[in-house]
Design an enzyme around this catalytic site. Sequence first.
Site, PDB file in Angstrom:
ATOM      1  N   ILE A 165       0.828  -1.206   0.000  1.00  9.43           N
ATOM      2  CA  ILE A 165       0.000   0.000   0.000  1.00  9.43           C
ATOM      3  C   ILE A 165       0.859   1.251   0.000  1.00  9.43           C
ATOM      4  CG2 ILE A 165      -1.625   1.310   1.436  1.00  9.43           C
ATOM      5  CD1 ILE A 165      -2.173  -2.022   2.071  1.00  9.43           C
ATOM      6  N   CYS A 166       0.518   2.152  -0.905  1.00 10.80           N
ATOM      7  CA  CYS A 166       1.211   3.435  -1.037  1.00 10.80           C
ATOM      8  C   CYS A 166       2.717   3.169  -1.203  1.00 10.80           C
ATOM      9  CB  CYS A 166       0.871   4.318   0.169  1.00 10.80           C
ATOM     10  SG  CYS A 166       1.315   6.037  -0.068  1.00 10.80           S
TER      11      CYS A 166
END
Lengths: 383, 362
Positions: free
Chosen positions: A148-149
């Site tokens: 994530i990210c």
Amino acid sequence: MKTPFVPPDPIKVIQELGELNRKLIKGASTLTGVDDIDVGTAPKELVYEEDKLKLYHYKQEGKVTCRVPVLIVYALVNRQYMLDLQPDRSIVRNLLQHGMDLYIIDWGYPTKADMYLTLDDYINGYLNNCVDHIRKTTKNDRINLMGICQGGTFSGIYSALYPQKVKNLVTLVAPFDFSTNDGLLFNWAKHMNVDALVDAYRVIPGDFLNAGFLMLMPFTLNIRKYVDMLDVIEDKEKLLNFLRMEKWIFDSPGQAGECLRQFIKDCYQENKLVKGELKVGDRVVDLKDITMPLLNIYASADHLVPPAATKPLNDLVGTADKTLYEFKGGHIGVFVGSKSQKELAPAISQWLHKRAGEETASRQTKASKGADRQEKNRKHRNS
Amino acid sequence: MEKTSDFFDTWLKSQETFIENWTATAKKLQESFLPPGGTGGKAPDIGGQGVFDLYNSWMTAVVGALKENGDSCLKIVKDTLSKTFSSSHAHTKLYEIWLPLAEAVRDNILNAESYKELIDPAKYKEIMDTVFGLTSARAISEYYDQAVRLMQTFGAAASGFVGPWTDAVEKGTKTFPQLAEGRPESLLNVFHAMFNAFDSTFGRAFHVPAVGKDREKIELLLRGLDDLSVYLAKNTEHQQMMYAAGLAAMEKVIETVAGNVRDGKEMTDFSEFFNLWIDVNEKAYYALFKTEPFSKLQGELLDSSLNVRKHFFKFMELYLYDFPIALRSEMDDLYKTMYELKKKVKGLEKEINKLSSQEAGL
């Protein structure tokens, strides 16, 4: 012509100010009555620890229907409990309900003793050790990675370096092409003297990064949000929801200087990952080596990681099985929005279930043996 | 009430407050070396009146109290409460600004030009300072004051060296009135001139090796002040850019309101105005932040602040060298050693595990 506005009658002024004060006082009273803000409450067990890193395994109360475990890799910025912010806004709980076997990395809070940690340490060290731990304890040759990210960028790099260990790769709002100027952070980072920053701080304070994030929408995030909050402050549940998000936003670990130096310089300023020039440890990362199935999720209204930074990954990888998924919403909405719970988590689960295939525990498949050979050959070439 | 256009056009003059304090600082600096003379000037406080005064003083007290340390409740709750009060304070300031506008609408005199006469620019600046957390000149002056207090410590020891330098300070001080009228870089130039005067005369003595740490300390402190003046110039430029964008946005807000009035659309309450104000400002600042000049200036501002920090740390190292405590550079070495050893141990552990597995497999 009708007179617009309420006329500035002194009584009215006092009434309106009085109302604001009433809300404030009531709010202060409700707020001071809050003695705990619970986040990340899905039951989990600590299964591996190294320095400040902790690897947790979520307890599956139902039946595991996807045999390949999923390792969630969150960004170094902010905390991983965003994925389990509260029971009714939890991607983690949602995926567990869909029969996934979940692990998550907590990178911890670096102190000055961690100032020399590099991208190499995070990816070839910590992340690789977590993957190996899960592979070993679950007797799986390959596991699923869900990054994530910035954790998605790390997962992409890792998958390119260790394709033999990754069954499927899922990236959520993860930047890969840093050449875009769509996002303010991308623009600002290009003018940042990161050497001076790291030399001055060693470990870059979370507050420094937060100041940058708040500048992305200064009026909404510094004024409107709190004024609007006064309207719900008397509702304790809604107030707690607000406070959980506040807690997450301002719970920002510092950043190990050397790692941030390389990430800003090589990625934001020189876009080396896309150019195939990024070196992590003694190896050059080639995104073409991402040969496992890829699910790349981007948010159409993402102001932190704009789609222009996310979408190009699908054109750069070596796999033919690649899916680009558009989530209609913003960066944070991907994790906590109601649409995310209804739409995104089931879609990820379905995609992974479909590709879990007949991965058999405790048996090294021909494919992974082949990948191991590939890896040995690559090491030989690199050396 | 000052006119908006005057206020912002001559905003740079607000640095006068700083310069007054800076003059006082320079005097204190001289006093640390020479017989005392003169007293420091202080910026006058601006007062107001009416119900808002009462409200504002109460609010300031509450916000101030919340910002202080205390264990009454969870940190995040306290922080949220503090931010909520600060936001409400800004909200109220906007309300104060909105009232004369509403009066103008009632009297049918509102248009895009007349608003400049109606807005209290000082109040508007206060809102923008709340939104962006802009540093006041006074805060920087306080930093100078602290630097001077440190300087005084060395005063006696270094008194023989100060003649040429205090002359330079005196010359610089004489240029302050022009500074108040000028551009931010003029402040920078004055300090540079002073520093050069010092460096080329008395400063030469510092370059003679091994003649005592006190002189090094003073030199570092002065270099730190030089960095601080660079930072101040950049900060002023940055704030000017922010206020100019804010003013342009406010103009757009009023244009929209005036347009609505013309079209007979009712804007029924303050919250509608508040939302319009937020949306227009958000867009205006996004447009500003996306520009190359802003990004470049922001980078330079950060760089200049880091230079101040770097010199401060060097100075502190030198100052604390003789005390029985670990210095930053020494800790850096220690951390480096720890990091390398850890890495080596982890590598060896992996090798051992690998060998053990191979042996077990045989």
